[in-house]
Design a protein around this motif. Structure first.
Motif, short mmCIF file in Angstrom:
data_model
loop_
_atom_site.label_atom_id
_atom_site.label_comp_id
_atom_site.label_asym_id
_atom_site.label_seq_id
_atom_site.Cartn_x
_atom_site.Cartn_y
_atom_site.Cartn_z
N ARG A 41 0.83 -1.22 0.00
CA ARG A 41 0.00 0.00 0.00
C ARG A 41 0.87 1.27 0.00
O ARG A 41 0.33 2.37 0.05
CB ARG A 41 -0.91 0.00 1.23
N ALA A 42 2.16 1.09 0.00
CA ALA A 42 3.06 2.25 -0.04
C ALA A 42 3.33 2.65 -1.49
O ALA A 42 3.26 1.82 -2.40
CB ALA A 42 4.36 1.92 0.67
N ARG A 43 3.60 3.90 -1.73
CA ARG A 43 3.93 4.40 -3.06
C ARG A 43 5.23 5.21 -2.98
O ARG A 43 5.55 5.78 -1.96
CB ARG A 43 2.81 5.30 -3.61
N ARG A 44 5.94 5.24 -4.10
CA ARG A 44 7.18 6.02 -4.15
C ARG A 44 6.87 7.42 -4.70
O ARG A 44 6.05 7.57 -5.60
CB ARG A 44 8.21 5.33 -5.03
N ALA A 45 7.55 8.42 -4.13
CA ALA A 45 7.35 9.80 -4.60
C ALA A 45 8.71 10.46 -4.75
O ALA A 45 9.64 10.21 -3.98
CB ALA A 45 6.49 10.57 -3.61
N PHE A 46 8.83 11.30 -5.78
CA PHE A 46 10.05 12.10 -5.99
C PHE A 46 9.73 13.53 -5.61
O PHE A 46 8.73 14.10 -6.06
CB PHE A 46 10.48 12.02 -7.46
N ILE A 47 10.58 14.12 -4.77
CA ILE A 47 10.38 15.49 -4.35
C ILE A 47 11.17 16.41 -5.28
O ILE A 47 12.40 16.30 -5.37
CB ILE A 47 10.84 15.70 -2.88
N THR A 48 10.47 17.28 -5.99
CA THR A 48 11.14 18.18 -6.93
C THR A 48 11.84 19.31 -6.17
O THR A 48 11.65 19.50 -4.98
CB THR A 48 10.11 18.79 -7.91
N ASP A 49 12.66 20.06 -6.91
CA ASP A 49 13.35 21.20 -6.30
C ASP A 49 12.36 22.21 -5.74
O ASP A 49 12.68 22.98 -4.82
CB ASP A 49 14.27 21.89 -7.33
N GLU A 50 11.15 22.25 -6.30
CA GLU A 50 10.13 23.19 -5.82
C GLU A 50 9.36 22.63 -4.63
O GLU A 50 8.47 23.28 -4.08
CB GLU A 50 9.14 23.53 -6.94
N GLY A 51 9.67 21.38 -4.23
CA GLY A 51 9.00 20.78 -3.09
C GLY A 51 7.75 20.01 -3.45
O GLY A 51 7.03 19.53 -2.55
N ASP A 52 7.44 19.89 -4.72
CA ASP A 52 6.25 19.13 -5.14
C ASP A 52 6.56 17.64 -5.12
O ASP A 52 7.70 17.21 -5.36
CB ASP A 52 5.82 19.55 -6.55
N LEU B 89 9.93 1.14 -16.73
CA LEU B 89 11.17 1.86 -17.05
C LEU B 89 12.42 1.00 -16.88
O LEU B 89 13.50 1.39 -17.32
CB LEU B 89 11.30 3.10 -16.15
N GLU B 90 12.28 -0.15 -16.23
CA GLU B 90 13.45 -0.99 -16.01
C GLU B 90 13.97 -1.55 -17.33
O GLU B 90 13.19 -1.81 -18.25
CB GLU B 90 13.10 -2.14 -15.07
N PHE C 153 4.47 7.83 -8.05
CA PHE C 153 4.52 6.78 -9.07
C PHE C 153 3.77 5.54 -8.59
O PHE C 153 3.85 5.16 -7.41
CB PHE C 153 5.97 6.38 -9.36
N GLU C 154 3.06 4.91 -9.51
CA GLU C 154 2.50 3.58 -9.28
C GLU C 154 3.61 2.56 -9.54
O GLU C 154 4.49 2.80 -10.38
CB GLU C 154 1.32 3.32 -10.21
N PRO C 155 3.58 1.41 -8.85
CA PRO C 155 4.66 0.43 -9.04
C PRO C 155 4.87 0.03 -10.49
O PRO C 155 6.01 -0.10 -10.96
CB PRO C 155 4.20 -0.76 -8.19
#
Length: 258
Positions: A61-72, A84-85, A76-78
């Protein structure tokens, strides 16, 4: 104990296909501990906790998130990341051959030995061809869902693959200020040269050990036998006000040790 292959690949050299096995050339000698509950000494485990509700979150139930330079947060869904692999492959693609000195030590990362995987004739032909040329190969391959660039080279007649860092991972030397400072006077320069000469040595890796690991394992052995351990205070190093004093002290120390 015989080395155990960790992966199999095929080096493509023109129309020639050379099947090889990869063996790790290094070992993990870090000391690994189990974490226990202090009170009852039962192993503890890590869980994902919702920072607002304190509830346990199952991994699926966990998801991965990338924090942009603007803090947004870009979430991503698994399956989006799975797409992309790199595609699974056994091919080790030769991109080119170059003199060994073309790649400096900042790029080298992790070494692997290469052994034959069935076709020893092709394997030995590769070794002979590389010995004759004096060159090393620049190669690319995908292993365990990750793409690598590496150097195909010989070491004491054995072929090796050494993974290389990508250009973006190596910090340009120009990001540092160029070395600068007052010139040594003749006396200081002579003492510095004498000290370097006294410290000249061959590289003998068996002489160097992970002293922290050694101390930890000695403590493990003592405690396992029911013994008590003592902690020791670190000695303070002498400090010198000027370079000449430090050089004289270093020379005297080496003379005593010699």
């Amino acid at each position: 104990m015989a080395a155990r292959a960790m992966w199999k690949g095929v080096i493509g050299l023109g129309e020639e296909k050379i099947p090889v096995k990869l063996y790790s050339a290094i070992e993990d000698t870090n000391v690994h501990f189990r974490l226990l509950h202090e009170k009852d000494e039962v192993p503890v485990k890590q869980e994902l906790i919702n920072s607002q509700t304190e509830e346990v979150v199952p991994f699926e139930r966990a998801r991965r998130a990338f924090i942009t330079d603007e803090g947004d947060m870009v979430i991503f869904e698994p399956e989006e990341l799975d797409e992309l692999e790199p595609e699974a492959s056994r091919d080790i693609e030769v991109l080119g051959f170059l003199p060994p000195e073309e790649i400096d030590h900042r790029w080298y990362l992790r070494p692997y030995y290469l052994g034959p995987d069935g076709s020893e004739e092709a394997y030995f032909a590769l070794i002979q061809a590389m010995e004759t040329s004096g060159l090393e190969g620049l190669v690319r391959w995908t292993m365990r869902n990750k793409q690598y660039v590496g150097a195909l080279r010989l070491h004491d007649g054995y072929p090796m693959l050494v993974t290389l860092r990508y250009d973006a991972q190596v910090v340009p030397i120009e990001s540092l200020e160029a070395p600068a400072g007052p010139d040594l006077d003749e006396k200081e320069l002579a003492m510095a040269g004498q000290l370097i000469g006294m410290l000249a040595a061959d590289f003998e890796p068996e002489q160097y050990h992970d002293e922290y690991r050694q101390r930890v394992m000695e403590m493990v052995e003592t405690k396992a036998k029911g013994g008590k351990v003592k902690t020791r205070k670190r000695r303070k190093e002498a400090r010198y006000e000027d370079l000449s004093g430090a050089l004289r002290a270093s020379l005297e120390k080496e003379r005593i040790r010699a």
